[in-house]
Every structure is written in C-alpha cells, then in structure tokens.
Design a protein around this motif. Structure first.
Motif, PDB file in Angstrom:
ATOM      1  N   LEU A   1      -8.301  -3.636 -31.047  1.00 15.24           N
ATOM      2  CA  LEU A   1      -8.919  -4.693 -31.886  1.00 15.24           C
ATOM      3  C   LEU A   1      -8.561  -6.164 -31.282  1.00 15.24           C
ATOM      4  O   LEU A   1      -7.507  -6.513 -31.074  1.00 15.24           O
ATOM      5  N   ILE A   2      -9.620  -6.506 -30.726  1.00 17.12           N
ATOM      6  CA  ILE A   2      -9.590  -7.862 -30.008  1.00 17.12           C
ATOM      7  C   ILE A   2     -10.422  -9.094 -30.811  1.00 17.12           C
ATOM      8  O   ILE A   2      -9.755 -10.154 -30.679  1.00 17.12           O
ATOM      9  N   GLN A   3     -11.547  -8.669 -31.404  1.00 12.39           N
ATOM     10  CA  GLN A   3     -12.186  -9.594 -32.116  1.00 12.39           C
ATOM     11  C   GLN A   3     -11.915  -9.724 -33.601  1.00 12.39           C
ATOM     12  O   GLN A   3     -11.981  -9.066 -34.389  1.00 12.39           O
ATOM     13  N   MET A   4     -10.767 -10.664 -33.750  1.00 12.16           N
ATOM     14  CA  MET A   4     -10.215 -11.352 -34.845  1.00 12.16           C
ATOM     15  C   MET A   4     -10.903 -12.677 -35.219  1.00 12.16           C
ATOM     16  O   MET A   4     -11.261 -13.530 -34.286  1.00 12.16           O
ATOM     17  N   GLY A   5     -10.813 -13.041 -36.405  1.00 10.17           N
ATOM     18  CA  GLY A   5     -11.700 -14.123 -36.941  1.00 10.17           C
ATOM     19  C   GLY A   5     -11.240 -15.339 -36.064  1.00 10.17           C
ATOM     20  O   GLY A   5     -12.397 -16.152 -35.956  1.00 10.17           O
ATOM     21  N   THR A   6      -9.908 -15.748 -35.547  1.00 10.42           N
ATOM     22  CA  THR A   6      -9.751 -16.937 -35.026  1.00 10.42           C
ATOM     23  C   THR A   6      -9.791 -17.010 -33.466  1.00 10.42           C
ATOM     24  O   THR A   6      -9.664 -17.925 -32.873  1.00 10.42           O
ATOM     25  N   VAL A   7      -9.904 -15.767 -33.052  1.00  5.44           N
ATOM     26  CA  VAL A   7      -9.731 -15.632 -31.581  1.00  5.44           C
ATOM     27  C   VAL A   7     -11.216 -16.148 -30.764  1.00  5.44           C
ATOM     28  O   VAL A   7     -12.325 -15.554 -31.206  1.00  5.44           O
ATOM     29  N   PRO A   8     -11.179 -16.986 -30.023  1.00  6.03           N
ATOM     30  CA  PRO A   8     -12.194 -17.595 -29.191  1.00  6.03           C
ATOM     31  C   PRO A   8     -13.131 -16.414 -28.409  1.00  6.03           C
ATOM     32  O   PRO A   8     -12.295 -15.619 -27.874  1.00  6.03           O
ATOM     33  N   GLN A   9     -14.283 -16.670 -28.195  1.00  9.63           N
ATOM     34  CA  GLN A   9     -15.038 -15.572 -27.475  1.00  9.63           C
ATOM     35  C   GLN A   9     -14.659 -15.455 -26.247  1.00  9.63           C
ATOM     36  O   GLN A   9     -14.418 -14.406 -25.547  1.00  9.63           O
ATOM     37  N   GLU A  10     -14.056 -16.684 -25.353  1.00  9.37           N
ATOM     38  CA  GLU A  10     -13.553 -16.536 -23.899  1.00  9.37           C
ATOM     39  C   GLU A  10     -12.388 -15.737 -23.837  1.00  9.37           C
ATOM     40  O   GLU A  10     -11.820 -15.003 -22.833  1.00  9.37           O
ATOM     41  N   ALA A  11     -11.303 -15.842 -25.015  1.00  9.35           N
ATOM     42  CA  ALA A  11     -10.239 -14.961 -25.123  1.00  9.35           C
ATOM     43  C   ALA A  11     -10.567 -13.377 -25.032  1.00  9.35           C
ATOM     44  O   ALA A  11     -10.027 -12.629 -24.555  1.00  9.35           O
ATOM     45  N   CYS A  12     -11.783 -13.242 -26.059  1.00 16.78           N
ATOM     46  CA  CYS A  12     -12.083 -11.976 -26.103  1.00 16.78           C
ATOM     47  C   CYS A  12     -12.499 -11.253 -24.823  1.00 16.78           C
ATOM     48  O   CYS A  12     -12.084 -10.021 -24.569  1.00 16.78           O
ATOM     49  N   LEU A  13     -13.385 -11.824 -24.029  1.00 17.94           N
ATOM     50  CA  LEU A  13     -14.013 -11.404 -22.699  1.00 17.94           C
ATOM     51  C   LEU A  13     -13.032 -11.405 -21.736  1.00 17.94           C
ATOM     52  O   LEU A  13     -13.065 -10.303 -20.928  1.00 17.94           O
TER      53      LEU A  13
END
Length: 389
Positions: free
Chosen positions: A346-358
């Motif tokens: 689970l990486i895509q959590m509401g406050t996580v910016p896209q660059e941190a997900c990638l």
C-alpha cells in the motif's frame, strides 16, 4: 513469494480536478509497477467514500492498466458482491471480458462493501451481505463449468434458467478467486470456501502471523463441503504499507502521515468519526502523532469498556516498511516468516505525494524485490544440486 500493489484512490482534496489527477497518478504507478517487477496490481471497489476511496469502478481502471501493460496480473478485487452492487452474472461477465482482453491475467476478489454509506447508496440489505457474497462466489465458481456453454443456477437467493455465459475466460474454470479478510471470521470463511485471503488492514507482523495460523487451522479442519469451486486457491496475501526513500526519516514521516490519514478516513466511514484531517505539515512529527493517536484510541476503548484485542489499534501502528530499501527488506523478511504468500504494498495513501509513490516503487523494483527473487533462486539452485547428488 509474490509482490503486489493495491489501490483505493485516496485523496485529501476531493475536488473534481484533483480527483482526476489522482486517478491518472494511480495508472502511472501501476504501469511503473510492471516495469519494476511487481506481480499484480489490485484495485478495491468502494462507493461514495469521499477521501477514503474514489475507486468506484475498478474494472474500468484495471482495463486501462491492462491495455498499457503486458505481463503484470490484474487484481479485480475486491468486487462488492452483494447483488445490488453487482449482480453475480454481471460480475462474472466483466471478469471474463477482462481476462480475455488481458490475455488471462485476472485475479478476482470478493468483498461486502458493508459501510452504511455504501449499502444505503445502492439499496443493499446489510443483513444479507454474507449470504449474497457466498452465493455470488458459488455462481462464479460454476459459471463456465458446462462444456456446452450453458449456465443455470437454483440457489437459496437466486434462480437463473439456462443461459449462455459469455464471454468465456481464458483461465478455466474461472480466474483465481479471493476474499477480503479483515477479521478471523472472514479468514475462516475464505478457507472453508477454498479461496485466497486478502488480509486488508494495518495489522503488524505479530497479528499477520496470528491470522496465518487461523487460516491454516481452518484449512486443516475443513471438510470441503463449502468449497465454491472445483479449484482450490489457498493463498494468503498480507498488506504492507510502505514508503521507501533514500532519506529514512523523510520516508517514515511521509508514511506515518499517509497512514494517519488512512486511519482517520476509516474511522470517519466505518465508525462515524470526524472528517479526516487534510492538512499536511512538513514540520510535524508524524510518527509521534501516529503514536499519540494509538494511545488516544486505546484510552477510548478502555473508557468505553471495549476489550482491547490484538489488532484493535493496528491502523495506528507505525511499524511498517517505512524507511530505506534495507528497512523494507527487513520488514518483508518478517512478513515472510509470518507466512505471507504475497506482499500487498500500500503506497498510494491520501497525503503521499506522487513523487514519493514513484520513488518507492522504483526502490522496491531495484532493490527489495530482487533481494527476494535472488534468495528464492539461490534456494532453488541448492535444492536442485542436492537432488542431483
């Protein structure tokens, strides 16, 4: 061991413009997941749960992902299986169509969608959800078994006269079946039905191990009378919240903040809590805030005289795969020891910016997953040489 990603499409700002961006960001993450060696992408169906889950039509999202990938498996799960969400024939038809178009890559998971927000929105009877999920699974398990292509069903809840069930999936008799399991009772049901368990929640390693024991015991004790298909899928997938960056402390702060937003969203829709806190303060000590939330929750449980069970505060547990690639490897080693067959990142959590997900996906693909692939290859080579000797 398999490595997957799971999407709810969470967001702090539920405006239409931001919603569109988040959904596109999820597609970008899923496509990168294939490039980085992940085995499966899962998308979870929910309805009307603003902030928490905007993935109301995962079959559309997954079709879009399937069209942009070639290898990664497509996890259509969980599908809300009560009839007013999805008639079982329609769920079966959609899964088969996606299986054909993805060239046999679909996994199919079932869930209840049992929040008052969702059941009231779609006219679902909350008292019938377990029955309807079971009958739906049995219908899907039987749908393509007839070599003549005709399907009929006469069950406790539905009567369906003979009809062709079209199209036919590539994976016969059907794509692998799973069920969302958030407590021991549903784990036992999954084992009795002979289908895989998607252990969804923020449970720590100790609870994952306990749930695995529950699943294994139920498998050992079942008689087979409740199997929903001729194919048995004893597969245990465990959630792994994760943010992996070069900067360990930054990863822990971003992960803890994302998890706190997730927990607040759960409490809002599942427990009538306040609207989740959308603010993101880069200077806040989010790990400490998450630990304080855990203490507050335990205090509330004690004050309300609610027994504090294992996992009662699991949504607030900050001990997950947050940190460097080496931290993630160490945490996954523990999940592996606890009995996980599949790691649901689970990486895509509401406050996580896209660059941190990638960046997290890249670190998993470049370091974490290869570590376990190499370990498995080494063991297999050792066993082969031993057998030759």
């Amino acid at each position: 061991m398999k490595f997957s990603m799971i999407f709810e499409a969470q967001m702090t700002d539920p405006s239409a413009e931001h919603e569109r961006q988040v959904l596109r960001d999820c597609v970008e993450q899923a496509v990168l997941a294939e490039e980085m060696g992940f085995d499966t992408v899962w998308a979870v169906e929910h309805h009307g749960l603003k902030w928490y889950a905007h993935m109301s039509a995962p079959e559309i999202f997954l079709t879009w992902v399937a069209a942009r990938t070639e290898r990664i498996r497509i996890g259509h799960g969980v599908v809300c299986m009560p009839f007013n969400f999805n008639h079982p024939v329609r769920a079966a038809e959609r899964a088969a169509m996606l299986d054909v178009l993805s060239n046999g890559r679909v996994n199919l998971g079932a869930g209840r969608g049992a929040t008052p927000q969702e059941t009231s929105m779609c006219g679902v009877d909350p008292d019938r959800t377990y029955q309807e999920v079971e009958e739906s699974l049995r219908i899907i398990g039987k749908a393509w078994q007839d070599p003549e292509g005709e399907f009929e069903w006469h069950g406790e809840l539905l009567d369906i006269d003979p009809h062709p069930m079209l199209p036919r999936p590539i994976q016969l008799p059907h794509p692998p079946l799973f069920m969302a399991c958030t407590k021991k009772d549903t784990l036992k049901l999954a084992a009795d039905y002979g289908i895989g368990a998607l252990v969804l929640g923020f449970a720590g390693v100790e609870e994952i191990a306990e749930l695995r024991r529950t699943y294994d015991q139920a498998i050992a004790e079942r008689t087979g009378e409740k199997f929903v298909s001729t194919v048995v899928n004893d597969h245990f997938a465990a959630l792994c919240p994760t943010i992996v960056l070069e900067d360990r402390e930054k990863a822990r702060q971003i992960g803890a903040r994302g998890q706190r937003f997730f927990a607040q969203s759960i409490k809002h829709w599942y427990g009538a809590g306040p609207v989740p806190d959308e603010a993101v303060d880069p200077n806040a000590d989010e790990v400490a805030a998450l630990e304080q939330a855990a203490d507050d929750h335990v205090a509330y449980l004690h004050e309300a005289k609610i027994p504090v069970k294992a996992g009662a505060t699991s949504v607030f547990n900050a001990e997950h795969a947050y940190g460097t690639p080496e931290d993630a490897i160490a945490y996954v080693e523990r999940l592996k020891e606890a009995g996980a067959d599949e790691i649901l990142c689970l990486i895509q959590m509401g406050t996580v910016p896209q660059e941190a997900c990638l960046e997290t996906i890249r670190h998993w693909g470049e370091t974490v997953i290869p570590h376990f692939r190499a370990s498995a290859a080494s063991r297999n080579g050792h066993y082969s040489k031993k057998n030759e000797a």
